[in-house]
Design a protein around this motif. Structure first.
Motif, PDB file in Angstrom:
ATOM      1  N   LEU A 308       0.772   2.523  12.539  1.00 40.88           N
ATOM      2  CA  LEU A 308       0.710   1.113  11.834  1.00 40.88           C
ATOM      3  C   LEU A 308       1.556   0.887  10.602  1.00 40.88           C
ATOM      4  CD1 LEU A 308      -0.371  -1.637  13.246  1.00 40.88           C
ATOM      5  CD2 LEU A 308      -2.377  -1.152  11.930  1.00 40.88           C
ATOM      6  N   ALA A 309       1.281   1.797   9.671  1.00 39.96           N
ATOM      7  CA  ALA A 309       1.756   1.198   8.322  1.00 39.96           C
ATOM      8  C   ALA A 309       3.322   1.252   8.531  1.00 39.96           C
ATOM      9  CB  ALA A 309       1.379   2.371   7.222  1.00 39.96           C
ATOM     10  N   ARG A 310       4.091   1.999   9.491  1.00 37.78           N
ATOM     11  CA  ARG A 310       5.431   1.910   9.280  1.00 37.78           C
ATOM     12  C   ARG A 310       5.842   0.922  10.037  1.00 37.78           C
ATOM     13  NH1 ARG A 310       6.663   4.191   4.776  1.00 37.78           N
ATOM     14  NH2 ARG A 310       6.652   1.932   5.078  1.00 37.78           N
ATOM     15  N   ARG A 311       5.201   0.266  11.145  1.00 35.23           N
ATOM     16  CA  ARG A 311       5.593  -0.666  11.939  1.00 35.23           C
ATOM     17  C   ARG A 311       5.130  -2.134  11.328  1.00 35.23           C
ATOM     18  NH1 ARG A 311       3.002   1.997  16.082  1.00 35.23           N
ATOM     19  NH2 ARG A 311       1.444   0.221  16.094  1.00 35.23           N
ATOM     20  N   ARG A 312       4.245  -2.144  10.657  1.00 33.87           N
ATOM     21  CA  ARG A 312       3.780  -3.584  10.199  1.00 33.87           C
ATOM     22  C   ARG A 312       4.501  -3.951   8.862  1.00 33.87           C
ATOM     23  NH1 ARG A 312      -1.069  -6.933  11.551  1.00 33.87           N
ATOM     24  NH2 ARG A 312      -1.010  -7.492   9.786  1.00 33.87           N
ATOM     25  N   PRO A 313       5.545  -4.804   9.046  1.00 33.67           N
ATOM     26  CA  PRO A 313       6.348  -5.235   7.703  1.00 33.67           C
ATOM     27  C   PRO A 313       5.644  -5.738   6.556  1.00 33.67           C
ATOM     28  CG  PRO A 313       6.653  -6.833   9.703  1.00 33.67           C
ATOM     29  CD  PRO A 313       5.981  -5.886  10.123  1.00 33.67           C
ATOM     30  N   ASP A 314       4.279  -6.330   6.736  1.00 33.45           N
ATOM     31  CA  ASP A 314       3.503  -6.777   5.756  1.00 33.45           C
ATOM     32  C   ASP A 314       2.959  -5.423   4.897  1.00 33.45           C
ATOM     33  OD1 ASP A 314       2.007  -6.169   7.703  1.00 33.45           O
ATOM     34  OD2 ASP A 314       0.389  -7.489   7.260  1.00 33.45           O
ATOM     35  N   ILE A 315       2.889  -4.498   5.721  1.00 30.05           N
ATOM     36  CA  ILE A 315       2.307  -3.356   4.963  1.00 30.05           C
ATOM     37  C   ILE A 315       3.663  -2.732   3.991  1.00 30.05           C
ATOM     38  CG2 ILE A 315       1.342  -0.924   5.116  1.00 30.05           C
ATOM     39  CD1 ILE A 315      -0.004  -1.809   7.506  1.00 30.05           C
ATOM     40  N   ARG A 316       4.779  -2.637   4.612  1.00 23.54           N
ATOM     41  CA  ARG A 316       5.932  -1.900   4.021  1.00 23.54           C
ATOM     42  C   ARG A 316       6.257  -3.088   2.614  1.00 23.54           C
ATOM     43  NH1 ARG A 316       9.267   0.787   7.803  1.00 23.54           N
ATOM     44  NH2 ARG A 316      11.185  -0.123   6.848  1.00 23.54           N
ATOM     45  N   GLU A 317       5.988  -4.382   2.875  1.00 20.59           N
ATOM     46  CA  GLU A 317       6.336  -5.059   1.813  1.00 20.59           C
ATOM     47  C   GLU A 317       5.158  -4.816   0.652  1.00 20.59           C
ATOM     48  OE1 GLU A 317       5.804  -9.994   0.755  1.00 20.59           O
ATOM     49  OE2 GLU A 317       5.381  -9.149   2.731  1.00 20.59           O
ATOM     50  N   ALA A 318       3.985  -4.655   1.079  1.00 21.72           N
ATOM     51  CA  ALA A 318       3.083  -4.406   0.120  1.00 21.72           C
ATOM     52  C   ALA A 318       3.461  -2.851  -0.542  1.00 21.72           C
ATOM     53  CB  ALA A 318       1.616  -4.250   0.628  1.00 21.72           C
ATOM     54  N   GLU A 319       3.830  -2.080   0.378  1.00 21.87           N
ATOM     55  CA  GLU A 319       4.261  -0.700  -0.550  1.00 21.87           C
ATOM     56  C   GLU A 319       5.406  -1.118  -1.545  1.00 21.87           C
ATOM     57  OE1 GLU A 319       6.327   3.428   1.010  1.00 21.87           O
ATOM     58  OE2 GLU A 319       4.685   2.529   2.151  1.00 21.87           O
ATOM     59  N   ALA A 320       6.495  -1.849  -1.091  1.00 26.85           N
ATOM     60  CA  ALA A 320       7.590  -2.109  -1.958  1.00 26.85           C
ATOM     61  C   ALA A 320       7.206  -2.831  -3.230  1.00 26.85           C
ATOM     62  CB  ALA A 320       8.525  -2.801  -1.279  1.00 26.85           C
ATOM     63  N   ARG A 321       6.137  -3.837  -2.751  1.00 28.67           N
ATOM     64  CA  ARG A 321       5.632  -4.601  -4.423  1.00 28.67           C
ATOM     65  C   ARG A 321       4.984  -3.652  -5.218  1.00 28.67           C
ATOM     66  NH1 ARG A 321       7.363  -9.238  -3.832  1.00 28.67           N
ATOM     67  NH2 ARG A 321       7.859 -10.333  -2.034  1.00 28.67           N
ATOM     68  N   LEU A 322       4.216  -2.685  -4.605  1.00 25.61           N
ATOM     69  CA  LEU A 322       3.645  -1.731  -5.307  1.00 25.61           C
ATOM     70  C   LEU A 322       4.573  -0.664  -6.373  1.00 25.61           C
ATOM     71  CD1 LEU A 322       1.316   0.216  -6.642  1.00 25.61           C
ATOM     72  CD2 LEU A 322       1.214   1.510  -4.198  1.00 25.61           C
ATOM     73  N   HIS A 323       5.657  -0.471  -5.663  1.00 24.52           N
ATOM     74  CA  HIS A 323       6.833   0.344  -5.984  1.00 24.52           C
ATOM     75  C   HIS A 323       7.320  -0.568  -7.443  1.00 24.52           C
ATOM     76  CE1 HIS A 323      10.728   2.624  -5.445  1.00 24.52           C
ATOM     77  NE2 HIS A 323      10.411   2.957  -6.816  1.00 24.52           N
ATOM     78  N   ALA A 324       7.616  -1.909  -7.010  1.00 22.46           N
ATOM     79  CA  ALA A 324       8.203  -2.527  -8.028  1.00 22.46           C
ATOM     80  C   ALA A 324       7.200  -2.684  -9.330  1.00 22.46           C
ATOM     81  CB  ALA A 324       8.302  -4.134  -7.725  1.00 22.46           C
ATOM     82  N   ALA A 325       5.930  -2.750  -8.961  1.00 25.42           N
ATOM     83  CA  ALA A 325       4.814  -2.905 -10.058  1.00 25.42           C
ATOM     84  C   ALA A 325       4.759  -1.618 -10.785  1.00 25.42           C
ATOM     85  CB  ALA A 325       3.579  -3.148  -9.769  1.00 25.42           C
ATOM     86  N   THR A 326       5.216  -0.257 -10.123  1.00 29.52           N
ATOM     87  CA  THR A 326       5.036   1.044 -10.936  1.00 29.52           C
ATOM     88  C   THR A 326       6.438   0.865 -11.726  1.00 29.52           C
ATOM     89  OG1 THR A 326       3.759   2.021  -9.051  1.00 29.52           O
ATOM     90  CG2 THR A 326       5.072   3.306 -10.432  1.00 29.52           C
TER      91      THR A 326
END
Length: 522
Positions: A308-326
């Protein structure tokens, strides 16, 4: 010995301060909690053996629904705005990369300067010393008077600077901008998924209103037959005027519901037109003809929670925003370290414009510069603490997004299972109601029962029919909500929106040279 500074510089250039991003692990869930998602059984009609089809709407086998969704993908205004925001984010990445490249500027100036040389000479007693020289003093004073006059100063040249980024501030900024662009791409994918679900739900509302209209027309025919029968019996003296008026009232009540269903159908068509980026009424000719509700797939494939984590774009978006914050933590950390730059300038300077082409008027300056923060009043420390807090916030947002996604799927599975069971029972109730109405009419026609039993049987059947249609609508919406929660609909290359045209012409020269570095979109 000359090689030592160069080696040190190369070693420092490879240094990038701040934490490196590690993709987070979503909560470990091995199976869905709802009973309908247990190992596949024919009766369950839900399969975890395969992942859902990205183009899930094809499973309804409704060409009109497919056509409307395709129109929405290519014309929806909100989706086009999301695509434009992706282009904006990509240009932010280009701008961040440009900070690590040398910058070159051209400059030219003209000034009328009074150097104040006479005052300097007077302050040092030079005129008195010159006067003591005797005969030669007049010539010297004349030369000094000429030098103390205002002068015209002409100048043109080039200046450049290059931040060496020894501690990775620029590299972290680029990493942050790239992650932000990826987050915006996933936000666009999420908008696409939501759009497809909205179109499908509006289409189901339309077909549901048309189905309710058809069912109500059948109820009206049934009530009309009862009314005609009552009038016939009243003329034969076998029924009372009260029976006739009760039948008339029942018929009028059923007829009064038709305008409401017409309103629902028209509003749904207007909604579909706007979702496709067109004025209301544009799709009326295409949708006005009544059609049944889309037939739900015989088996709904949902996959397993780990995908599910790879299919849902909102989860992928949240991961990318975590990357940006890091990455932003790295930017804030690098601000504590020295900023080393190479600067230089070259040009021509003269008090006579004709000498601007004479190499004797050239000037230049080259060399490194170092800026080391010593006291900033706590600004740098506060920025670093804020960046770390934002990283923690983004990590919690990621986990919350995953949990919310799991909840949406579980709730959709529960709704699908329970609404299917309810629909099956309502189908049985309709069959029983039709039999009960037939028996009540037969008994009334033979004088074995009063008209009240017929009215009660009609009301029961009408209610069951309407409830079954509503259950069909709810069940079809449940399937759409389930696919929406599973995050399908954005993986296909064809599923892209056409962005509005954006001017790509280069600026007037010489600023157009900036396009060499990728600053101007092509």
């Amino acid at each position: 010995m000359r090689a030592i500074p160069m080696c040190l510089a190369l070693g420092l250039a490879a240094c990038t301060v701040g934490p490196n991003f590690t993709p987070p692990k979503p909560p470990e869930v091995t199976k869905w909690n709802d009973r309908s998602a247990q190992p596949f059984r024919t009766a369950s009609r839900v399969s975890t053996q395969t992942n859902p089809d990205p183009k899930w709407w094809d499973g309804f086998n409704d060409p009109v629904l497919t056509a409307v969704i395709e129109k929405a993908i290519s014309g929806n205004v909100d989706l086009q705005q999301a695509v434009v925001r992706v282009q904006e984010a990509l240009q932010g990445e280009v701008s961040a990369r440009a900070a690590g490249l040398p910058s070159v500027n051209g400059n030219a100036s003209y000034t009328r300067d009074q150097l104040g040389l006479r005052g300097l000479l007077l302050s040092q007693g030079v005129p008195g010393q010159i006067n003591s020289l005797g005969n030669s003093s007049s010539a010297i004073n004349g030369a000094l008077n000429q030098l103390s006059q205002p002068v015209n100063l002409y100048q043109y040249g080039l200046s450049s600077s290059w931040e060496l980024d020894l501690f990775g501030r620029v590299r972290r900024s680029v990493e942050q901008a790239k992650a932000s662009a990826e987050a915006q791409m996933e936000a666009t994918n999420d908008a696409l998924v939501m759009l497809e679900g909205q179109v499908a739900q509006a289409y189901i509302q339309l077909r549901g209103a048309q189905a309710l209209t058809a069912t109500q027309q059948e109820n009206i025919r049934t009530a009309q037959q009862a009314f005609d029968l009552t009038q016939t019996r009243q003329r034969q003296g076998l029924a009372t005027d009260l029976d006739v008026e009760q039948a008339r009232t029942q018929l009028a009540n059923f007829q009064s519901l038709l305008p409401g269903y017409e309103k629902q159908a028209q509003q749904a068509m207007n909604r579909l037109s706007v979702l496709t980026g067109q004025p209301p009424g544009t799709l009326d000719a295409m949708l006005d003809t009544s059609a049944p509700l889309p037939k739900i797939p015989a088996v709904v494939t949902i996959g397993v929670p780990s995908t599910l984590a790879r299919r849902r774009p909102d989860i992928r978006e949240a991961e990318a925003r975590l990357h940006a914050a890091t990455a932003n933590v790295g930017v804030a950390t690098a601000s504590f370290y020295p900023d080393v730059s190479l600067t230089g300038s070259f040009g021509m300077r003269a008090i006579d414009a004709s000498f601007l082409t004479n190499w004797a008027s050239d000037f230049y300056a080259f060399g490194p510069s170092v800026s080391l923060p010593i006291f900033q009043g706590g600004r740098l420390t506060a920025s670093l603490r804020m960046a770390r807090a934002q990283e923690v916030e983004a990590a919690l947002a990621y986990r919350g997004t995953v949990l919310n996604a799991l909840q949406e799927v579980e709730n959709a599975l529960v709704a699908y299972r329970t609404d299917r069971a309810e629909r099956d029972k309502l189908t049985e109730a309709v069959k029983s109601g039709e039999t009960a109405l037939y028996l009540a009419r037969d008994r009334y026609a033979h004088g074995l029962a009063d008209f009240l039993q017929v009215l009660d049987a009609e009301r029961t059947l009408v209610g069951s029919r309407q409830q079954r249609v509503q259950a069909d609508i709810a069940l079809t919406n449940d399937v759409v909500a389930l696919y929406d929660a599973l995050g399908g609909g954005w993986q296909q290359d064809a599923a892209t929106s056409q962005a509005p045209l954006i001017a790509t012409t280069s600026p007037i020269m010489p600023a157009a040279l900036d396009s060499v570095a990728g600053g101007v979109p092509r």
